[in-house]
Design an enzyme around this catalytic site. Structure first.
Site, PDB file in Angstrom:
ATOM      1  N   GLU A 109       0.839  -1.204   0.000  1.00  0.00           N
ATOM      2  CA  GLU A 109       0.000   0.000   0.000  1.00  0.00           C
ATOM      3  C   GLU A 109       0.876   1.257   0.000  1.00  0.00           C
ATOM      4  O   GLU A 109       2.093   1.175   0.151  1.00  0.00           O
ATOM      5  CB  GLU A 109      -0.913   0.037   1.232  1.00  0.00           C
ATOM      6  CG  GLU A 109      -2.189  -0.777   1.114  1.00  0.00           C
ATOM      7  CD  GLU A 109      -3.259  -0.121   0.250  1.00  0.00           C
ATOM      8  OE1 GLU A 109      -2.978   0.925  -0.396  1.00  0.00           O
ATOM      9  OE2 GLU A 109      -4.381  -0.653   0.196  1.00  0.00           O
ATOM     10  N   ASN A 115     -10.398   4.960   2.434  1.00  0.00           N
ATOM     11  CA  ASN A 115      -9.523   4.646   1.314  1.00  0.00           C
ATOM     12  C   ASN A 115      -9.686   5.706   0.224  1.00  0.00           C
ATOM     13  O   ASN A 115     -10.492   6.627   0.337  1.00  0.00           O
ATOM     14  CB  ASN A 115      -9.840   3.256   0.749  1.00  0.00           C
ATOM     15  CG  ASN A 115      -8.676   2.303   0.874  1.00  0.00           C
ATOM     16  OD1 ASN A 115      -7.523   2.693   0.664  1.00  0.00           O
ATOM     17  ND2 ASN A 115      -8.955   1.055   1.202  1.00  0.00           N
ATOM     18  N   ASP A 172     -10.222   0.817  -3.598  1.00  0.00           N
ATOM     19  CA  ASP A 172      -9.123   0.814  -2.629  1.00  0.00           C
ATOM     20  C   ASP A 172      -8.360   2.133  -2.783  1.00  0.00           C
ATOM     21  O   ASP A 172      -8.971   3.201  -2.818  1.00  0.00           O
ATOM     22  CB  ASP A 172      -8.246  -0.418  -2.861  1.00  0.00           C
ATOM     23  CG  ASP A 172      -7.429  -0.822  -1.638  1.00  0.00           C
ATOM     24  OD1 ASP A 172      -6.839   0.056  -0.994  1.00  0.00           O
ATOM     25  OD2 ASP A 172      -7.363  -2.032  -1.346  1.00  0.00           O
TER      26      ASP A 172
END
Length: 307
Positions: free
Chosen positions: A14, A152, A214
């Site tokens: 991430e 997100n 996401d």
């Protein structure tokens, strides 16, 4: 054509960003509790360095004075150098046993934004925070938005007049009018609502599932790119929410895109492999790695934390 970055395997990658001064890609492994970065030319044979952290990092950004600002489970921390001591900038008032920081980044004014998620996913108790430490002031953490389960998809419009934010669990991306100078949000509205995951769906099934939003970024044309977790694709939207492109990726679970390279036209995407079925990982061996390809549009440079 997508290529996988050597030695970039993570459980859940991430928060990637391209560091222009170091010509290096940074990203996180959240459950692996690590910061990673490349050393050497991306187009050649770069090595990957890993720095272990005490708890799960949700997001990070480079700091103008060197080092990083990192959101860990219970607060936002400052590291003055790679592998250096972590100094707390702000704690957040949530139960760190079930809540943690997740997606975030800096705005063009040098403030660090980070959202939280509820790991139990039983209520929409996540929120969006903004940390301002500019001009040597004492760091001030402000709650800017709330009402999500999994924060997100944070991104800022190039003209600093709109802010994008997603709730992965709700399959929804929202947009606010944003007065960047005063740091005020107004007129929240849905940019895109995606269909929920079909009951009984799996990556091996024939049922169509677009995925859920996401991590995200914005390109130089002001369009919003979002990784669709379990959907095996990136989607590009206009500021009005019109879908402009769908870009398949060689993994089921892309997690966040960013633009990098000297011309900001290399598209990097972090991905996930934790908890994925064995047959999926066999068919999609790049899962968990950073993947990259050349893009037709350029991105925006990473914004640095100011203090």
């Amino acid at each position: 054509m997508w290529t996988a970055l050597d030695d970039s395997l993570c459980q859940l990658g991430e928060s990637p960003f391209w560091h222009p001064h170091e010509r290096s890609l940074y990203w996180l492994d959240i459950p692996g509790r690590a910061v990673l970065r490349t050393r050497g030319e991306i187009g050649g044979k770069p090595t990957v360095e890993r720095w272990s952290l005490p708890t799960e990092p949700g997001c990070m950004a480079p700091a103008a004075r060197g080092g990083l600002v990192i959101a860990l489970r219970d607060g936002i921390y400052r590291a003055r150098k790679w592998g250096g001591a972590l100094t707390v900038l702000a704690h957040v008032d949530h139960d760190a046993r079930s809540m943690r920081f997740n997606d975030g980044k800096c705005d063009a004014q040098g403030r660090f934004w980070a959202g939280t998620l509820n790991e139990a996913k039983d209520r929409a108790s996540g929120a969006l925070y903004c940390l301002d430490a500019r001009g040597g002031r004492a760091p001030q953490l402000t709650r800017m938005a709330e009402g999500v389960t999994t924060a997100n998809g944070l991104a800022f419009a190039p003209d600093a007049d709109a802010l994008y934010w997603a709730d992965t669990a709700a399959h929804c991306v929202s947009v606010w009018d944003w007065d960047a100078q005063a740091n005020r949000l107004a007129r929240p509205r849905v940019l895109r609502q995606f269909e929920a995951k079909p009951e009984g769906w799996s990556s091996a099934s024939a049922q169509r599932y677009q995925g859920r939003p996401d991590g995200a970024t914005v390109d130089a044309e002001g369009c919003y790119w979002v990784a669709m977790f379990e959907g095996g694709q990136l989607l590009r939207f206009s500021p009005l929410g019109e879908q402009l492109a769908a870009l398949p990726v060689p993994v089921q679970c892309p997690t966040m895109p960013c633009f990098g390279g000297d011309d900001l036209r290399t598209l990097f995407v972090t991905t996930a492999r934790r908890g994925r079925p064995a047959d999926e990982l066999e068919q999609r061996p790049a899962s968990g790695q950073v993947i990259a390809m050349r893009a037709e549009v350029s991105g925006l440079p990473v914004r640095f934390f100011a203090e």
